[in-house]
Design a protein around this motif. Sequence first.
Motif, PDB file in Angstrom:
ATOM      1  N   VAL A   1       0.835  -1.203   0.000  1.00 23.66           N
ATOM      2  CA  VAL A   1       0.000   0.000   0.000  1.00 23.66           C
ATOM      3  C   VAL A   1       0.873   1.256   0.000  1.00 23.66           C
ATOM      4  O   VAL A   1       0.596   2.225  -0.714  1.00 23.66           O
ATOM      5  N   SER A   2       1.938   1.246   0.791  1.00 16.14           N
ATOM      6  CA  SER A   2       2.807   2.419   0.896  1.00 16.14           C
ATOM      7  C   SER A   2       3.508   2.719  -0.425  1.00 16.14           C
ATOM      8  O   SER A   2       3.669   3.885  -0.795  1.00 16.14           O
ATOM      9  N   VAL A   3       3.946   1.679  -1.133  1.00 18.47           N
ATOM     10  CA  VAL A   3       4.592   1.891  -2.434  1.00 18.47           C
ATOM     11  C   VAL A   3       3.648   2.604  -3.390  1.00 18.47           C
ATOM     12  O   VAL A   3       4.027   3.578  -4.066  1.00 18.47           O
ATOM     13  N   MET A   4       2.402   2.152  -3.437  1.00 17.15           N
ATOM     14  CA  MET A   4       1.453   2.769  -4.354  1.00 17.15           C
ATOM     15  C   MET A   4       1.074   4.183  -3.921  1.00 17.15           C
ATOM     16  O   MET A   4       0.821   5.057  -4.743  1.00 17.15           O
ATOM     17  N   MET A   5       1.044   4.423  -2.606  1.00 15.39           N
ATOM     18  CA  MET A   5       0.734   5.765  -2.127  1.00 15.39           C
ATOM     19  C   MET A   5       1.872   6.736  -2.446  1.00 15.39           C
ATOM     20  O   MET A   5       1.632   7.897  -2.773  1.00 15.39           O
ATOM     21  N   VAL A   6       3.110   6.262  -2.338  1.00 16.00           N
ATOM     22  CA  VAL A   6       4.248   7.096  -2.736  1.00 16.00           C
ATOM     23  C   VAL A   6       4.132   7.475  -4.208  1.00 16.00           C
ATOM     24  O   VAL A   6       4.277   8.645  -4.589  1.00 16.00           O
ATOM     25  N   ALA A   7       3.851   6.480  -5.051  1.00 18.88           N
ATOM     26  CA  ALA A   7       3.737   6.737  -6.484  1.00 18.88           C
ATOM     27  C   ALA A   7       2.604   7.715  -6.776  1.00 18.88           C
ATOM     28  O   ALA A   7       2.757   8.664  -7.557  1.00 18.88           O
ATOM     29  N   ALA A   8       1.449   7.502  -6.130  1.00 14.31           N
ATOM     30  CA  ALA A   8       0.298   8.379  -6.380  1.00 14.31           C
ATOM     31  C   ALA A   8       0.595   9.804  -5.935  1.00 14.31           C
ATOM     32  O   ALA A   8       0.237  10.768  -6.626  1.00 14.31           O
ATOM     33  N   ARG A   9       1.246   9.962  -4.796  1.00 14.99           N
ATOM     34  CA  ARG A   9       1.504  11.308  -4.286  1.00 14.99           C
ATOM     35  C   ARG A   9       2.564  12.029  -5.103  1.00 14.99           C
ATOM     36  O   ARG A   9       2.545  13.260  -5.198  1.00 14.99           O
ATOM     37  N   LEU A  10       3.483  11.292  -5.692  1.00 15.91           N
ATOM     38  CA  LEU A  10       4.488  11.932  -6.536  1.00 15.91           C
ATOM     39  C   LEU A  10       3.881  12.461  -7.829  1.00 15.91           C
ATOM     40  O   LEU A  10       4.318  13.477  -8.366  1.00 15.91           O
ATOM     41  N   PHE A  11       2.855  11.753  -8.343  1.00 14.48           N
ATOM     42  CA  PHE A  11       2.246  12.148  -9.620  1.00 14.48           C
ATOM     43  C   PHE A  11       0.920  12.892  -9.443  1.00 14.48           C
ATOM     44  O   PHE A  11       0.327  13.327 -10.423  1.00 14.48           O
ATOM     45  N   ALA A  12       0.451  13.029  -8.205  1.00 14.00           N
ATOM     46  CA  ALA A  12      -0.900  13.558  -7.972  1.00 14.00           C
ATOM     47  C   ALA A  12      -1.064  14.979  -8.491  1.00 14.00           C
ATOM     48  O   ALA A  12      -2.112  15.318  -9.055  1.00 14.00           O
ATOM     49  N   ASP A  13      -0.063  15.819  -8.302  1.00 13.79           N
ATOM     50  CA  ASP A  13      -0.194  17.204  -8.755  1.00 13.79           C
ATOM     51  C   ASP A  13      -0.382  17.280 -10.270  1.00 13.79           C
ATOM     52  O   ASP A  13      -1.175  18.087 -10.779  1.00 13.79           O
ATOM     53  N   GLY A  14       0.351  16.432 -10.998  1.00 13.00           N
ATOM     54  CA  GLY A  14       0.194  16.400 -12.445  1.00 13.00           C
ATOM     55  C   GLY A  14      -1.176  15.899 -12.860  1.00 13.00           C
ATOM     56  O   GLY A  14      -1.787  16.429 -13.806  1.00 13.00           O
ATOM     57  N   TRP A  15      -1.684  14.888 -12.165  1.00 11.43           N
ATOM     58  CA  TRP A  15      -3.023  14.385 -12.476  1.00 11.43           C
ATOM     59  C   TRP A  15      -4.084  15.448 -12.225  1.00 11.43           C
ATOM     60  O   TRP A  15      -5.023  15.608 -13.002  1.00 11.43           O
ATOM     61  N   ARG A  16      -3.931  16.173 -11.100  1.00  5.21           N
ATOM     62  CA  ARG A  16      -4.910  17.207 -10.770  1.00  5.21           C
ATOM     63  C   ARG A  16      -4.919  18.304 -11.837  1.00  5.21           C
ATOM     64  O   ARG A  16      -5.978  18.797 -12.231  1.00  5.21           O
ATOM     65  N   ALA A  17      -3.719  18.690 -12.280  1.00  2.00           N
ATOM     66  CA  ALA A  17      -3.627  19.745 -13.291  1.00  2.00           C
ATOM     67  C   ALA A  17      -4.222  19.276 -14.627  1.00  2.00           C
ATOM     68  O   ALA A  17      -4.813  20.069 -15.357  1.00  2.00           O
ATOM     69  N   ARG A  18      -4.066  17.995 -14.942  1.00  2.00           N
ATOM     70  CA  ARG A  18      -4.518  17.492 -16.232  1.00  2.00           C
ATOM     71  C   ARG A  18      -6.000  17.162 -16.251  1.00  2.00           C
ATOM     72  O   ARG A  18      -6.703  17.477 -17.220  1.00  2.00           O
TER      73      ARG A  18
END
Length: 324
Positions: free
Chosen positions: A280-297
């Motif tokens: 779960v932590s691995v996927m949360m790290v990945a999501a949080r690293l890319f989250a700003d880009g997803w929100r902008a897009r």
Amino acid sequence: MLGVRDDFRRRLLAIAALFCVLGFQYATWAARLPALKSDLDLSKAEVGLLLMAAGVGAAISFPLVAVLTRRLGSRRLAVVSGLFLGAVLLGLAAAPNYPLALAVMCLDGLAVGCLNVAMNAQGAALEARHDRTAMAKLHAVFSAGSLFAALLASGMNALTDSVAAHFGAAAAIIALLVVATRSHLLPDEAPAEQATGDPAGLQTAEDPAAADQATDEAATDQVDQPRRRLSLPATATLWMGGAMVFGTVTEGAMNDWSALYLEEVAGASAKVAPLGIAVVSVMMVAARLFADGWRARWGDGRVVRVGSVLAGTGLALALLAGGV
């Protein structure tokens, strides 16, 4: 961090260490819930109350943390609460019975609430000071700390069954992180009333009449202000509140119960059970690293909807498929 010359990066690393400490400490005891349940001879209901005790402590911290922040500052509060969280692990390992374990978990929630506010205040101050974004990366470090804790738990389980040895090693890591980074945290600015000695902003020593007039005007403004009426929250607010509740329940279930579920239901070994938190932590790290880009897009609303559907689908498939 001594070799990092850029002030922003040096401060960022120091504040990131606090986020790492919080995620690491939380996942450390959560990964060993099966052992704690066995050592204290707890039922599942008693485990639930143990987890609720941490939530009670966190709720108690909310009115206290404002006072502590004003008196200590976010920097000192972060250091004190971080070191206290390491001591909590030692206390939990040494707790001889269930009532004492409940008390320790309540103190854990109290310290978590204090560190959570202090480290986020440091992160917000860093962004304001340098006019650069940092919060998404900092929250990713929290998940990375949880990942580190889960891997450490798996390794310690392979070496020894002793919860005390595991928690002792984890407490030492927490102390080293906090002590090594404390001098690089942002210093707190003095409140305006301390800097001027005039909390109301009305001091005019050279003109007492002006001070009296300003005081009268301030009092008049307060009297003339209309009273605010209580009103029901907007529909969007209710939907957001519901989303936050279900998101918190889901995240809490994965972090708090996955080790017990994997060991007692899925039949995982003591070495494998903590890896549920790691995944779960691995996927949360990945999501949080890319989250700003997803929100902008795609926008916030679509990210919330797609993320919720994905999480629900994943949980349903895991429960239906079963197995480690």
